[in-house]
Design a protein around this motif. Structure first.
Motif, PDB file in Angstrom:
ATOM      1  N   VAL A  57      34.303 -55.142  41.070  1.00  0.00           N
ATOM      2  CA  VAL A  57      34.206 -54.002  40.761  1.00  0.00           C
ATOM      3  C   VAL A  57      35.510 -53.696  40.255  1.00  0.00           C
ATOM      4  O   VAL A  57      36.820 -54.241  40.314  1.00  0.00           O
ATOM      5  CB  VAL A  57      34.543 -52.215  42.219  1.00  0.00           C
ATOM      6  CG1 VAL A  57      34.693 -50.994  41.315  1.00  0.00           C
ATOM      7  CG2 VAL A  57      33.809 -52.770  43.668  1.00  0.00           C
ATOM      8  N   ASP A  58      34.894 -53.372  38.519  1.00  0.00           N
ATOM      9  CA  ASP A  58      35.893 -53.931  37.373  1.00  0.00           C
ATOM     10  C   ASP A  58      35.394 -52.703  36.632  1.00  0.00           C
ATOM     11  O   ASP A  58      33.729 -53.358  35.941  1.00  0.00           O
ATOM     12  CB  ASP A  58      36.002 -54.883  36.974  1.00  0.00           C
ATOM     13  CG  ASP A  58      36.869 -55.118  36.427  1.00  0.00           C
ATOM     14  OD1 ASP A  58      37.685 -56.126  37.108  1.00  0.00           O
ATOM     15  OD2 ASP A  58      37.462 -54.724  35.097  1.00  0.00           O
ATOM     16  N   ASP A  59      35.859 -51.985  35.845  1.00  0.00           N
ATOM     17  CA  ASP A  59      34.938 -51.458  34.952  1.00  0.00           C
ATOM     18  C   ASP A  59      34.604 -51.972  33.645  1.00  0.00           C
ATOM     19  O   ASP A  59      33.947 -51.779  32.292  1.00  0.00           O
ATOM     20  CB  ASP A  59      36.222 -49.910  34.197  1.00  0.00           C
ATOM     21  CG  ASP A  59      37.740 -50.393  33.983  1.00  0.00           C
ATOM     22  OD1 ASP A  59      38.163 -51.503  34.614  1.00  0.00           O
ATOM     23  OD2 ASP A  59      37.854 -49.955  33.041  1.00  0.00           O
ATOM     24  N   GLU A  60      35.469 -53.712  33.176  1.00  0.00           N
ATOM     25  CA  GLU A  60      35.085 -53.861  31.841  1.00  0.00           C
ATOM     26  C   GLU A  60      34.072 -55.242  32.978  1.00  0.00           C
ATOM     27  O   GLU A  60      34.493 -56.252  33.243  1.00  0.00           O
ATOM     28  CB  GLU A  60      36.137 -54.589  31.904  1.00  0.00           C
ATOM     29  CG  GLU A  60      37.208 -53.672  31.018  1.00  0.00           C
ATOM     30  CD  GLU A  60      38.733 -53.568  30.752  1.00  0.00           C
ATOM     31  OE1 GLU A  60      38.588 -54.809  29.434  1.00  0.00           O
ATOM     32  OE2 GLU A  60      39.346 -53.620  31.208  1.00  0.00           O
ATOM     33  N   THR A  61      32.613 -55.199  32.255  1.00  0.00           N
ATOM     34  CA  THR A  61      32.398 -56.484  32.525  1.00  0.00           C
ATOM     35  C   THR A  61      32.659 -57.921  32.679  1.00  0.00           C
ATOM     36  O   THR A  61      32.381 -58.736  33.184  1.00  0.00           O
ATOM     37  CB  THR A  61      30.905 -55.982  31.749  1.00  0.00           C
ATOM     38  OG1 THR A  61      31.062 -55.704  30.343  1.00  0.00           O
ATOM     39  CG2 THR A  61      29.869 -54.894  32.279  1.00  0.00           C
ATOM     40  N   LEU A  63      38.292 -55.381  44.410  1.00  0.00           N
ATOM     41  CA  LEU A  63      38.539 -54.270  43.476  1.00  0.00           C
ATOM     42  C   LEU A  63      39.503 -54.684  42.400  1.00  0.00           C
ATOM     43  O   LEU A  63      40.632 -54.756  42.879  1.00  0.00           O
ATOM     44  CB  LEU A  63      38.862 -53.704  44.678  1.00  0.00           C
ATOM     45  CG  LEU A  63      38.848 -51.569  44.460  1.00  0.00           C
ATOM     46  CD1 LEU A  63      38.061 -51.726  44.167  1.00  0.00           C
ATOM     47  CD2 LEU A  63      39.039 -50.932  45.800  1.00  0.00           C
ATOM     48  N   ASP A  64      39.046 -53.790  41.223  1.00  0.00           N
ATOM     49  CA  ASP A  64      39.885 -53.573  40.202  1.00  0.00           C
ATOM     50  C   ASP A  64      41.033 -52.373  40.813  1.00  0.00           C
ATOM     51  O   ASP A  64      40.548 -51.601  41.554  1.00  0.00           O
ATOM     52  CB  ASP A  64      39.389 -53.728  38.686  1.00  0.00           C
ATOM     53  CG  ASP A  64      40.350 -52.653  37.607  1.00  0.00           C
ATOM     54  OD1 ASP A  64      41.351 -53.375  37.574  1.00  0.00           O
ATOM     55  OD2 ASP A  64      39.820 -52.556  36.863  1.00  0.00           O
ATOM     56  N   VAL A  65      41.967 -52.285  39.693  1.00  0.00           N
ATOM     57  CA  VAL A  65      43.299 -51.042  39.742  1.00  0.00           C
ATOM     58  C   VAL A  65      42.976 -49.985  39.403  1.00  0.00           C
ATOM     59  O   VAL A  65      41.899 -49.200  39.576  1.00  0.00           O
ATOM     60  CB  VAL A  65      44.077 -51.832  40.180  1.00  0.00           C
ATOM     61  CG1 VAL A  65      45.483 -50.798  40.268  1.00  0.00           C
ATOM     62  CG2 VAL A  65      44.522 -52.704  40.961  1.00  0.00           C
ATOM     63  N   VAL A  66      43.164 -50.742  37.942  1.00  0.00           N
ATOM     64  CA  VAL A  66      43.016 -49.534  36.921  1.00  0.00           C
ATOM     65  C   VAL A  66      41.562 -49.718  36.170  1.00  0.00           C
ATOM     66  O   VAL A  66      41.159 -50.440  36.000  1.00  0.00           O
ATOM     67  CB  VAL A  66      43.381 -49.637  35.630  1.00  0.00           C
ATOM     68  CG1 VAL A  66      43.985 -48.936  33.905  1.00  0.00           C
ATOM     69  CG2 VAL A  66      44.916 -50.778  35.803  1.00  0.00           C
ATOM     70  N   MET A  67      40.887 -47.992  36.716  1.00  0.00           N
ATOM     71  CA  MET A  67      39.615 -48.111  36.408  1.00  0.00           C
ATOM     72  C   MET A  67      39.399 -46.283  35.712  1.00  0.00           C
ATOM     73  O   MET A  67      40.432 -45.240  36.180  1.00  0.00           O
ATOM     74  CB  MET A  67      38.489 -48.048  37.384  1.00  0.00           C
ATOM     75  CG  MET A  67      38.206 -49.053  37.555  1.00  0.00           C
ATOM     76  SD  MET A  67      37.662 -49.567  38.841  1.00  0.00           S
ATOM     77  CE  MET A  67      38.412 -49.125  40.673  1.00  0.00           C
ATOM     78  N   PRO A  68      38.535 -45.545  34.863  1.00  0.00           N
ATOM     79  CA  PRO A  68      38.525 -44.474  34.852  1.00  0.00           C
ATOM     80  C   PRO A  68      37.979 -43.756  36.083  1.00  0.00           C
ATOM     81  O   PRO A  68      37.079 -43.947  36.634  1.00  0.00           O
ATOM     82  CB  PRO A  68      37.935 -44.290  33.076  1.00  0.00           C
ATOM     83  CG  PRO A  68      37.444 -45.356  33.725  1.00  0.00           C
ATOM     84  CD  PRO A  68      37.510 -46.655  34.413  1.00  0.00           C
TER      85      PRO A  68
HETATM   86 MG   LIG Z   1      40.282 -52.056  34.730  1.00  0.00          MG
END
Ligand SMILES: [Mg+2]
Length: 315
Positions: free
Chosen positions: A13-17, A56-61
């Motif tokens: 899971v990460d907001d950046e591919t 799991l990414d921490v900073v996501m929108p």
């Molecule tokens: Mg992020």
């Protein structure tokens, strides 16, 4: 531990591919990978796909990784999936929040490939070992179906669920192999074990719904738990079971009721309410099993009046 034909599944899971690609490059040889860039979809995805690990990414929108992790921890179906946070925020206080949220490990960017693979491997192996232990603890050693412990756990769980749902029947069938002691005496204990295995397999095959459970209750006793099932439905199921065991044609020369192995069954179903006790249901099925045996065995008895009387006297 890790079998090639059935690779463990990791959800990234990460907001950046671009970040997903970095992780995937290191892990794709050993694991089956799932991805999402949307933190809001993680719980649902985890529930459906049941991954062995989540990176799991921490900073996501919208929702940060900590919140996602807390949500995963809050659900029975996803609580046991280990979560490793992967983030550029390397300060101790952020790591502490991650562990408090329920994470099992914390990896900081930039990714060190060897460390990533080593830590992922450790946590995946722990998860798989845990799964296996849980499976063993709930399984009957001889027949491979659920054991008494699992049955009790399942019954209590379904009882509670039926109360919450309201107006939802819970049915049980208690099953006893007729003249099993004579079977053992005549054919030997090894044959007795084989007989129980065959019966268990037939019972398990007869549970067509994923929501039903069949368990070995004791020596030659079995039990089925059928959520959302009326008395009529449970009787129908018991008769089906009776036919399926008859069709196995397991010879039983010393049986007084047949020349093949047969079953006695007690059936009960009720709508669980807060003011009732689960024992009411269990005792009713037990009494009916006893009645089936006393009434000549190889038959199904069901609790109609007995159960309504028991419920009336309890309120
Ligand atoms: Mg992020």
């Amino acid at each position: 531990m890790i079998r090639a034909e059935e690779k463990p599944v990791i959800l990234i899971v990460d907001d950046e591919t671009a970040n997903i690609e970095v992780l995937a490059k290191q892990l794709s040889a050993d694991y089956r990978l799932l991805f999402t860039t949307d933190p809001a979809k993680v719980c649902q995805l985890a529930e459906q796909k049941d991954p062995d690990l989540i990176l799991l990414d921490v900073v996501m929108p919208g929702m940060d990784g900590y919140e996602v992790c807390r949500n995963l921890q809050g659900r029975d179906s996803t609580r046991d999936i280990p979560v490793i946070f992967v983030t550029a925020m390397g300060e101790e206080r952020y790591e502490a929040i991650g562990f408090e949220a329920g994470g099992v490990d914390y990896i900081t960017k930039p990714i060190k490939p060897f460390l990533l693979r080593a830590r992922v491997k450790t946590h995946v192996e722990l998860k798989l070992q845990n799964d296996m232990l849980k499976q063993l603890a709930s399984q009957d050693g001889l027949t491979g179906i659920a054991n008494r412990r699992r049955l009790d756990e399942f019954l209590n769980h379904e009882w509670g669920r039926a109360i919450r749902q309201g107006n939802s029947n819970l049915a049980v069938i208690f099953i006893d192999v007729d003249y099993f002691k004579k079977y053992n005496d005549h054919y030997g204990h090894q044959a007795g074990d084989e007989c129980l295995k065959q019966i268990a397999a037939a019972l398990a095959a007869g549970m067509e719904r994923k929501t039903d459970l069949v368990a070995r209750y004791g020596g030659e006793e079995f039990a089925c738990v059928l959520p959302n099932t009326s008395l009529q439905g449970a009787i129908h199921k018991a008769e089906q079971i009776q036919r399926s065991i008859a069709s196995l044609h397991i010879p039983h020369q010393l049986s007084d009721v047949s020349d093949v192995v047969t079953l006695s069954m007690g059936v009960a179903s009720l709508v669980p309410r807060k003011e009732n006790k689960i024992e009411t249901l269990i005792n009713a099925a037990d009494q009916m099993l006893y009645a089936a045996k006393r009434g000549g065995r190889n038959q199904v008895r069901y609790a109609g009046t007995v159960l309504s009387e028991a419920l009336a006297s309890a309120t």
